[in-house]
Every structure is written in C-alpha cells, then in structure tokens.
Design an enzyme around this catalytic site. Structure first.
Site, PDB file in Angstrom:
ATOM      1  N   LYS A 187      43.134 -24.237  17.334  1.00  0.00           N
ATOM      2  CA  LYS A 187      44.288 -24.338  16.443  1.00  0.00           C
ATOM      3  C   LYS A 187      44.799 -22.964  16.036  1.00  0.00           C
ATOM      4  O   LYS A 187      45.917 -22.834  15.555  1.00  0.00           O
ATOM      5  CB  LYS A 187      43.910 -25.140  15.204  1.00  0.00           C
ATOM      6  CG  LYS A 187      42.814 -24.460  14.407  1.00  0.00           C
ATOM      7  CD  LYS A 187      42.321 -25.279  13.238  1.00  0.00           C
ATOM      8  CE  LYS A 187      41.263 -24.491  12.497  1.00  0.00           C
ATOM      9  NZ  LYS A 187      40.034 -25.172  12.237  1.00  0.00           N
ATOM     10  N   LYS A 234      33.681 -15.007  10.934  1.00  0.00           N
ATOM     11  CA  LYS A 234      34.836 -15.249  10.066  1.00  0.00           C
ATOM     12  C   LYS A 234      35.039 -14.154   9.035  1.00  0.00           C
ATOM     13  O   LYS A 234      36.162 -13.872   8.642  1.00  0.00           O
ATOM     14  CB  LYS A 234      34.699 -16.604   9.362  1.00  0.00           C
ATOM     15  CG  LYS A 234      34.927 -17.777  10.291  1.00  0.00           C
ATOM     16  CD  LYS A 234      35.219 -19.044   9.516  1.00  0.00           C
ATOM     17  CE  LYS A 234      35.536 -20.184  10.469  1.00  0.00           C
ATOM     18  NZ  LYS A 234      35.775 -21.446   9.756  1.00  0.00           N
ATOM     19  N   LYS A 257      38.213 -21.368  24.266  1.00  0.00           N
ATOM     20  CA  LYS A 257      38.294 -22.735  23.760  1.00  0.00           C
ATOM     21  C   LYS A 257      39.710 -23.057  23.301  1.00  0.00           C
ATOM     22  O   LYS A 257      40.403 -22.184  22.776  1.00  0.00           O
ATOM     23  CB  LYS A 257      37.364 -22.863  22.534  1.00  0.00           C
ATOM     24  CG  LYS A 257      36.238 -23.849  22.739  1.00  0.00           C
ATOM     25  CD  LYS A 257      35.301 -23.873  21.555  1.00  0.00           C
ATOM     26  CE  LYS A 257      35.805 -24.754  20.428  1.00  0.00           C
ATOM     27  NZ  LYS A 257      34.797 -25.045  19.403  1.00  0.00           N
TER      28      LYS A 257
END
Ligand code: TRP
Length: 339
Positions: free
Chosen positions: A205, A118, A202
C-alpha cells in the site's frame, strides 16, 4: 497437552488501500477458515495510531476502519457467523496490553525487526506506541485465548513474542497452561503477491506507483490496464516450475492467476506453458475482473451505508466481549487486582 478450545484471531490495520495481496494473502484464507474453526476478525484501529507518518487524521481512521470491515464482508466473511469488530470497541485489548507491557522484557522488544525498519534512523522520535505495538498485538490474541493466528511471514516474529509473553505469564503467576501458545498460520509463499512493477518487491500500500498494485476498490478498466502494463520479461511463459528460476515477474503473475482461480501453481504453469505474455495477460485480466469486481461492488454498496457497517462492528464487538470479559476478570485476579 493443551486443553484450549480452538479459536482463530486475526486483524488488519485500517489503511486506505487494501489490495490484491491482502485478498489473496489473507482474506481469501479467512473466508475458508471461518467454516473450519470459530474465528474473530478485528480491524486494529489502535495499531493505526502508531503509524510512522505521525497521527493519521481522525476522519481517515474512521473511514479506513469502515472500509476494512467492508472488505472483510465483501470478501465473504459472514458477520452473522463470525464477529467482525474494531479493536478499540473491546476495552479488554487495552487493559491486557498494559499488563503485558509489564510482562514483556525490553530486550525482547529491542529485537523486533519491524520496529527497527519503521523507526529507521529516528528511534528517539518514534512513538512509544510503535515500540510496544507487538505487545498490543499479543493482547489482541490472548485476550480471547486464541490458538491460531493467520498472518503473513512478516508478522512471524511478533507472534513468537506473543508466545513468549504467554509463557512468561503462565510461569511467573504459576498458572500453567492458562494462556495457549498461539500458533501462526502462515499463508505460505504461494500467496505472497509481489509488485506488478518489480517482481522482487512485495505488493504494498505504500509503493508510490499505483500501477504496482491492484486495489480492491479498482474498477474493471483499471484492473485490466494495470495487468496489461505489468512488468514481464521477453521470453514466453515457462514449460515447468524450474523454468521460473530468475523470472520473478512471470512467477508473480502466474501465482496471482493460481490464487484467483484457486488452482495449484503446477496446473497453471501447464495451462500456459510456452505461451506469450500478451495472451496470458488478457486471460489474467479477465479472471481478475471476474473475481474482484463483485468484491469492489459490494464494498461500494456497504460504504454507502456507514450506519450499517457500524451496527455490524458493534454487534461483533458485543460478541467478542462475551469472550474477553471473563478472561480479563480472571487475569485481573491472577495479578492481584481487587475486582
Ligand atoms: N500486526 C499485524 C499486521 O500488521 C496486524 C495485527 C494486529 C494482528 N493485531 C493482530 C494480526 C492480531 C493478527 C492478530 O499485519
């Protein structure tokens, strides 16, 4: 032998788009678990402030917190039976997180792969909150002495950190067995939902393509269209599990069918063996709409009455605090605070 009472704790970050992966990978299991063990489910709004895109807008955090709570309820978590609350409503999470910041070692956090992903190339510009994210997560769990934590594969490392923190606290303060060592309940590969556009990624969102995911708030036509447009390969559906090798898109769609129908994958493969994708997709679309439309409808109904959601969250927080408060008092005494 651990003497801890069994308690399940889990949470999701308030984000605007909950999708089929959240439902099949988490919510559906939570709904089942609430009948097997006492459960607490929170919306981790404090974690939402660590988002790498900078601060989320306050009104987005509020809305998303209510929407995630609505998704829990619409999926079947019964707030009368199972406390649903926002993390920030129970101040003990933050209190314990500070103490755990002093227990966890820098070297432990430096190993966290999610932070590395991240923060990317700009570690020095990441918030300190993003770095200590897993410490707050440990506090979320241990402030209730929760023993079981349903999480996805990607959170396993964070849960190991929570166990390390629990163990170090127990050792350093000579309170053996004070904290349980919480166990991950990994909701296996069978519930890993992949992107509809790329069977190797995957469902997420953050994927730019909305066609890659089925959102819990999508209407029936949108769901059906996304499934019809889902990527496939030119061959008919396989005859057996071995035939799925190297066919991630076929595997993903069959897996979604199995999850929604609550059937073993083996049976679903047998049911559609040798058929063309087109017919299978029609059946999958029908099943998805049947299962997901009531959830979307209920979420919309709940979202139209935010006062009711807020009441549910406050009442859940009150119940959660009856557990967290005495534990936090103990902990404060243990570390030497005057109480
Ligand atoms: N980190 C978790 C995730 O992104 C969310 C989370 C925060 C959580 N606190 C938790 C999950 C406590 C389980 C228990 O999925």
């Amino acid at each position: 032998m651990s003497t801890h009472k069994q308690l399940v704790l889990s949470g999701m970050q308030p984000t605007n788009t909950l999708h089929l992966g959240n439902y099949l990978g988490a919510l559906k299991n939570w709904v089942r678990m609430q009948n097997e063990m006492p459960c607490f489910f929170c919306v981790v709004d404090m974690h939402a402030l660590t988002q790498d895109s900078g601060y989320a807008l306050p009104k987005d955090v509020t809305r998303a917190t209510r929407e995630v709570a609505a998704a829990y309820i619409a999926s079947g978590v019964d707030p009368k039976h199972t406390p649903i609350f926002a993390q920030s409503m129970v101040k003990e999470h933050a209190e314990l997180a500070w103490i755990f910041n002093c227990v966890a070692r820098l070297g432990w956090l430096d190993r966290m792969t999610q932070f590395k992903e991240k923060s990317g190339k700009h570690k020095e510009r990441s918030s300190v909150g993003l770095y200590t994210y897993p410490v707050l997560m440990a506090a979320d769990i241990l402030v209730y002495k929760a023993t079981h934590v349903p999480v996805g594969e990607d959170q396993k490392q964070h849960l190991e950190l929570a166990r390390d923190i629990a163990q170090k606290f127990n050792n350093d303060y000579a309170v053996p067995d004070y904290f349980p060592l919480p166990e991950p309940v990994i909701t296996g590969p069978g519930t890993r939902v992949m992107s509809l556009r790329d069977g190797a990624k995957k469902m997420s969102k953050t994927d730019e393509s909305d066609n890659s995911r089925i959102n819990l708030t999508d209407d029936a036509d949108t769901i059906a269209n996304k499934i019809r447009r889902a990527k496939t390969d030119p061959n008919p559906l396989p005859e057996n599990e071995k035939g799925l090798a190297g066919r991630p898109e076929a595997e993903n769609l069959l897996n979604i069918y199995a999850g929604l129908a609550d059937k073993p994958m083996k049976d679903v493969i047998a049911q559609f063996a040798g058929q063309q994708f087109s017919g299978f997709k029609n059946e999958l679309a029908e099943l998805a709409v049947t299962k997901l439309k009531p959830i979307a409808d209920e979420m919309r109904r709940l979202m139209a009455d935010s006062a009711e959601i807020d009441r549910i969250l406050r009442s859940g927080a009150e119940k959660a605090r009856t557990v967290a408060e005495p534990i936090m008092l103990d902990i404060k005494k243990t570390v030497g605070f005057v109480v």
